[in-house]
Design an enzyme around this catalytic site. Structure first.
Site, PDB file in Angstrom:
ATOM      1  N   ASP A 159       0.816  -1.212   0.000  1.00  0.00           N
ATOM      2  CA  ASP A 159       0.000   0.000   0.000  1.00  0.00           C
ATOM      3  C   ASP A 159       0.849   1.261   0.000  1.00  0.00           C
ATOM      4  OD1 ASP A 159      -2.186  -1.655   0.085  1.00  0.00           O
ATOM      5  OD2 ASP A 159      -3.239  -0.464   1.570  1.00  0.00           O
ATOM      6  N   LYS A 191      -4.180  -6.162   2.292  1.00  0.00           N
ATOM      7  CA  LYS A 191      -5.314  -6.878   1.705  1.00  0.00           C
ATOM      8  C   LYS A 191      -5.069  -8.379   1.684  1.00  0.00           C
ATOM      9  CE  LYS A 191      -6.474  -2.787   1.352  1.00  0.00           C
ATOM     10  NZ  LYS A 191      -5.159  -2.329   1.771  1.00  0.00           N
ATOM     11  N   SER A 247      -5.447   4.960   4.940  1.00  0.00           N
ATOM     12  CA  SER A 247      -4.415   4.079   5.459  1.00  0.00           C
ATOM     13  C   SER A 247      -4.552   4.039   6.973  1.00  0.00           C
ATOM     14  CB  SER A 247      -3.035   4.623   5.080  1.00  0.00           C
ATOM     15  OG  SER A 247      -2.030   4.011   5.861  1.00  0.00           O
TER      16      SER A 247
END
Length: 553
Positions: A78, A121, A468
């Site tokens: 990310d 994820k 985030s």
């Protein structure tokens, strides 16, 4: 055994010939076949050590009488995908991970699975797959990164993003930025605060799908290798007893996970992932339940970005089980639930002592009497939106100000860096939801830019995108319905007064019913931003944030 479908009987002679081609012996094929889902790659810092974890798991499986068989799962970093088109793919990979793992597990008739994930994820995607496939499964993550150090003070990736914001505000030199750049992320592992990866690895423990220490043992500690060996051994016990994910991930287990979420002050992304995992397990995890649990669950931890402590500190203070033990003092957990250890929650946490009351507050002296995450509703978010309450400055729990409206993240960042956002403003970023993005981008860049300019105590940010786990401040995301489907966030206009009351779980913009109806009548759907490839298919199937952004045909 399930693997008999590919290893036993004359009809399976062709199958065995292919196992022979792989080098497997008759003795190995007479044992349970254990699939090891390896998320190892060379682009995600949290995954670069997973080859060693996988080797340890293989050894544990073999020691306990099984045959380990490794196959891969993808993962996106990310941090590296932040702030460009790559972030549109991050959340969407959760479904790819779940789907591909389901396909591999079902196609090859494994008797059990060991999931080896680590980052954002990857963990929920594999938990979704575990529930969907529902054969004996255990998790062992790669572990958190150590905190960095700059001028004797611990730092993390969130500090790095905020340093960029401070530079644009003229509050930090390029030399100072480079000092952070070279010291913020000092080791392999999932980024060192209570960001999404560590949140989900801790919640894997809370759900009962990972052994003690899964969420907190640092990636570089040899104890992590020992944990992986024990996970490899323990899967054989789960296979023998036929204990499956749906036996462990019950409705009560999800209530436990929500309580731990509130106590730890986890990432708001948990409010996307827990409903999605619960959906695969057969439960509807309505976000209204989150506020009910938050109302009675104290917030005990202020890990970065909410505070100045890090995952290594939580580990040394006793880890997730110590937090669970604190909650259990007031009967806030179901303790009779079976877990992947083969023991109940109560048996697991017995004797797990909180050794540092500065890191894990005693339940008698919490940071707050309510949990670290709040779900808000109002005419701006009729279905819901979420905020990490534990990372919001006291003065921003109630805020009122004019809307500064942007139809994409990039325009908002440009305005923030140009000094066009001032104290009191409410930044609205829309058309970044699951469908509108598509992919529901994280907004760490704009939140960090706001913090870096010293506006964290005076500016709120609202989006149908997400954040985030490293974001802090009055960052309110997952607004549902999203703008792309005509949600009310699409109807907010520049200068509208927005009222936020996190204490009362409300979020509204000041507009008459007549004016709102007029704006709805005049609203027109926008053309999709992406019309080809995976993201186009994803956008066509994805549901709203309040439903966990699950896919639905």
């Amino acid at each position: 055994m399930r693997s008999d479908a590919v290893t036993k009987g004359v009809q399976q002679a062709p199958h065995r010939s292919l196992f022979n081609a792989l080098g497997y012996t008759k003795e190995e094929l007479d044992r349970p076949l254990i699939g090891i889902v390896s998320s190892y790659n060379e682009i995600v810092p949290g995954h670069m050590n997973l080859d060693k974890i996988v080797e340890a798991v293989k050894l544990g499986v073999a020691m306990a009488g099984g045959t380990p068989v490794v196959f891969p799962a993808i993962a996106v970093c990310d941090g590296i995908s932040m702030g460009h088109v790559g972030m549109k793919y991050s959340l969407a990979t959760r479904e790819l991970i779940a789907d591909s793992t389901e396909a591999m597990a079902m196609a090859h008739a494994f008797d059990g699975l060991v999931m080896v994930p680590n980052c954002d994820k990857n963990v929920p995607g594999l938990l979704m797959a575990a529930a969907r496939v529902n054969i004996p499964t255990i998790f062992v993550s790669g572990g958190p990164m150590l905190a960095g150090k700059v001028d004797g003070k611990k730092t993390s990736l969130s500090t790095m993003f905020e340093a960029v914001g401070a530079y644009h505000a003229g509050n930090m030199s390029i030399e100072e930025v480079e000092k952070y750049e070279n010291n913020a992320c000092p080791s392999c592992g999932s980024c060192s605060g209570m960001f999404t990866a560590n949140s989900m690895n801790c919640l894997t423990e809370a759900l009962g799908m990972g052994l003690k220490g899964n969420g907190t043992i640092p990636a570089v500690y040899s104890e992590r290798i020992r944990l992986a060996k024990h996970a490899g051994m323990q899967i054989m016990d789960l296979v023998k007893k036929d204990i499956k994910p749906k036996d462990i991930m019950t409705e009560d287990a999800f209530m436990n996970a929500l309580a731990i979420d509130m106590a730890l002050g986890c990432s708001t992304n948990s409010m996307l992932h827990l409903p999605a995992i619960a959906h695969e397990a057969g439960y509807d995890l309505n976000l209204d339940i989150a506020n009910e649990i938050s109302a009675k669950t104290p917030n005990l931890c202020h890990l970065a970005p909410a505070g100045d402590t890090y995952m290594e500190d939580l580990y040394e203070a006793g880890g997730v089980y110590a937090v669970m033990n604190e909650l259990n003092k007031k009967g806030l957990l179901k303790t009779d639930l079976i877990t992947c250890s083969g023991k109940t929650v109560g048996e697991n946490i017995e004797g797990c002592i909180n050794t540092n009351h500065d890191i894990i507050r005693p339940i008698e002296n919490p940071y707050s009497q309510t949990g670290g995450i709040a779900v808000l509703k109002g005419n701006l978010a009729p279905d819901s939106c979420v905020v990490k309450r534990s990372a919001v400055a006291e003065e921003m729990l109630v805020h009122e100000g004019p809307a500064r409206v942007f139809d994409c993240e990039d325009d908002a960042i440009e305005a923030i860096n140009a000094g066009k956002i001032v104290a009191g403003d409410v930044v609205v970023i829309r058309y970044e939801g699951p469908k509108g993005g598509p992919g529901m981008r994280e907004m760490l860049n704009p939140t960090s830019a706001i913090m870096g300019r010293g506006l964290g105590g005076s500016v709120a940010l609202i989006t149908d995108g997400r954040f985030s786990g490293a974001s802090r401040g009055a960052s309110i995301g997952h607004v549902s319905p999203e703008a792309a489907v005509g949600g009310n966030i699409a109807l907010v206009e520049e200068g509208d007064i927005i009222k936020i009351d996190i204490n009362k779980n409300t979020i509204d913009f000041v507009v008459t019913d007549e004016e709102l109806a007029r704006r709805k009548e005049n609203w027109k759907p926008r053309k999709p931003k992406i019309t080809t490839g995976y993201l186009a298919r994803y956008a066509a199937l994805v549901t709203s944030g309040n439903r966990g952004a699950i896919l639905e045909v």
